[in-house]
Design a protein around this motif. Sequence first.
Motif, mmCIF file in Angstrom:
data_model
loop_
_atom_site.group_PDB
_atom_site.id
_atom_site.type_symbol
_atom_site.label_atom_id
_atom_site.label_comp_id
_atom_site.label_asym_id
_atom_site.label_seq_id
_atom_site.Cartn_x
_atom_site.Cartn_y
_atom_site.Cartn_z
ATOM 1 N N THR A 168 0.833 -1.207 0.000
ATOM 2 C CA THR A 168 0.000 0.000 0.000
ATOM 3 C C THR A 168 0.866 1.256 0.000
ATOM 4 N N LEU A 169 1.980 1.216 0.742
ATOM 5 C CA LEU A 169 2.895 2.365 0.778
ATOM 6 C C LEU A 169 3.517 2.616 -0.599
ATOM 7 N N ILE A 170 3.919 1.546 -1.274
ATOM 8 C CA ILE A 170 4.471 1.683 -2.621
ATOM 9 C C ILE A 170 3.428 2.298 -3.552
ATOM 10 N N MET A 171 2.195 1.798 -3.459
ATOM 11 C CA MET A 171 1.118 2.342 -4.288
ATOM 12 C C MET A 171 0.896 3.821 -3.999
ATOM 13 N N LEU A 172 1.009 4.197 -2.740
ATOM 14 C CA LEU A 172 0.832 5.596 -2.353
ATOM 15 C C LEU A 172 1.850 6.480 -3.069
ATOM 16 N N MET A 173 3.108 6.007 -3.130
ATOM 17 C CA MET A 173 4.154 6.772 -3.812
ATOM 18 C C MET A 173 3.913 6.815 -5.326
ATOM 19 N N LEU A 174 3.476 5.683 -5.885
ATOM 20 C CA LEU A 174 3.234 5.633 -7.330
ATOM 21 C C LEU A 174 2.116 6.572 -7.754
ATOM 22 N N GLY A 175 1.196 6.845 -6.829
ATOM 23 C CA GLY A 175 0.066 7.706 -7.153
ATOM 24 C C GLY A 175 0.457 9.117 -7.563
ATOM 25 N N VAL A 176 1.701 9.513 -7.258
ATOM 26 C CA VAL A 176 2.152 10.859 -7.623
ATOM 27 C C VAL A 176 2.182 11.051 -9.131
ATOM 28 N N GLU A 177 2.257 9.960 -9.890
ATOM 29 C CA GLU A 177 2.275 10.086 -11.348
ATOM 30 C C GLU A 177 0.988 10.731 -11.876
ATOM 31 N N TYR A 178 -0.102 10.588 -11.125
ATOM 32 C CA TYR A 178 -1.375 11.165 -11.554
ATOM 33 C C TYR A 178 -1.515 12.632 -11.152
ATOM 34 N N VAL A 179 -0.454 13.207 -10.619
ATOM 35 C CA VAL A 179 -0.473 14.621 -10.235
ATOM 36 C C VAL A 179 0.137 15.480 -11.347
ATOM 37 N N TRP A 180 0.315 14.900 -12.529
ATOM 38 C CA TRP A 180 0.962 15.619 -13.626
ATOM 39 C C TRP A 180 0.270 16.943 -13.956
ATOM 40 N N GLY A 181 -1.031 17.007 -13.746
ATOM 41 C CA GLY A 181 -1.762 18.226 -14.071
ATOM 42 C C GLY A 181 -1.245 19.448 -13.321
ATOM 43 N N VAL A 290 -4.711 -2.533 -1.075
ATOM 44 C CA VAL A 290 -3.449 -2.181 -1.743
ATOM 45 C C VAL A 290 -3.684 -1.160 -2.855
ATOM 46 N N VAL A 291 -4.701 -1.403 -3.684
ATOM 47 C CA VAL A 291 -4.975 -0.493 -4.791
ATOM 48 C C VAL A 291 -5.468 0.864 -4.281
ATOM 49 N N PHE A 292 -6.077 0.866 -3.108
ATOM 50 C CA PHE A 292 -6.508 2.128 -2.494
ATOM 51 C C PHE A 292 -5.348 3.115 -2.397
ATOM 52 N N PHE A 326 12.719 7.196 -3.855
ATOM 53 C CA PHE A 326 13.725 6.144 -4.028
ATOM 54 C C PHE A 326 13.987 5.424 -2.702
ATOM 55 N N VAL A 327 14.197 6.180 -1.652
ATOM 56 C CA VAL A 327 14.508 5.587 -0.346
ATOM 57 C C VAL A 327 13.317 4.795 0.187
ATOM 58 N N ILE A 328 12.142 5.405 0.183
ATOM 59 C CA ILE A 328 10.962 4.758 0.776
ATOM 60 C C ILE A 328 10.553 3.510 -0.001
ATOM 61 N N THR A 329 10.497 3.621 -1.321
ATOM 62 C CA THR A 329 10.013 2.477 -2.108
ATOM 63 C C THR A 329 11.012 1.327 -2.147
ATOM 64 N N ILE A 330 12.305 1.631 -2.106
ATOM 65 C CA ILE A 330 13.300 0.551 -2.069
ATOM 66 C C ILE A 330 13.144 -0.258 -0.794
ATOM 67 N N LEU A 331 13.004 0.428 0.332
ATOM 68 C CA LEU A 331 12.832 -0.263 1.611
ATOM 69 C C LEU A 331 11.534 -1.077 1.614
ATOM 70 N N ALA A 332 10.460 -0.490 1.104
ATOM 71 C CA ALA A 332 9.176 -1.198 1.083
ATOM 72 C C ALA A 332 9.189 -2.396 0.142
#
Length: 337
Positions: A168-181, A290-292, A326-332
């Motif tokens: 879920t934490l990884i998904m949270l970080m990936l969600g930033v891609e949808y902030v492109w606007g 997780v998808v949340f 990079f740091v957070i997602t590598i650890l997760a």
Amino acid sequence: KGQLTNMEAVKKEVAMMFNPSAYPYAAPADPSADGEPERFGAKDVRDLTWKQLMDAYTCTECGRCTAVCPANITGKKLSPRKILMDTRDRLVEVGKGIDKNGKDFTDNKSLLRDYVTEEELLACTTCNACTEACPVNNDPLSIIVDLRRYLIMEEKTGNPPIIVASGTLIMLMLGVEYVWGVYINPISENFGWTRTQASLPFSVFLLIYTVGMIWGGKLQDKYGPKIVCTIGVVLFSVGYFLSGFANSLFHILITYGVLGGIGTGFAYVTPVATAVKWYPHKKGLVSGIVVFGFGAGAFILSPLVRWLITNYGWRESFLYLGGVFFVITILASRMIK
């Protein structure tokens, strides 16, 4: 042929549950039962039975077992023939050590992990095809099951709540891609792009991201979720970070669109597929949790991205967040297994 054996210690516990007259706190009938607890499964060749060791020596290496193995056929690393060969090689190694140094010989190695990997063991479906196909009645499945019993019951290689939380934490970080606007106006002003040009990186990201999920899912089946997820978060974080150095539309198409798209696709599919395996009876709930994180990431990180752009600039926003991701997602990602 190939019949799985019940573990006596587990069988007794189940029998007691169905015995209404049993007193669970009664002292054991055998005083010696208070000694060292029984080990579940097998870690090294010394834990295997003489029949299993003899199977390793009598294998003709014909490969019929591997040829019919559904896991091997679908590209996974498991090979029943290799399991028998690894057992024989380890047995020879231990035998030579005992001949040279005595029966207490130890070399800090074991059949599990030094010869047979976790990925091989977890790929087995216990379908018994390998045992049925053997022309000399060897049973590679029994070795696989014993090694896996030790792996799961003695070492407990996974912590399901931690795995779900990490996914879920990884998904949270990936969600930033949808902030492109949020980036469109400052980037357009910086380069003099039209709104259509400024929207192109996100369009490329969506295309590559969907392809990346399919590719990542296939690679996960072959190499395991941890490796694929780690590669994914590295590509995602590096792509986001390098976007801060973009000097042209092509540059940001490669970093944000291609690298970010492949990385997000790889890192998206693995936490979901892994989490549901740990909760087979709650697949819908767990996958939803997780998808949340993916949707929540866009909602939570959007104000942060806007604040960084306002106070530091769009380039710094990519650089700062890329480093943090990079740091957070590598650890997760190390928890995904």
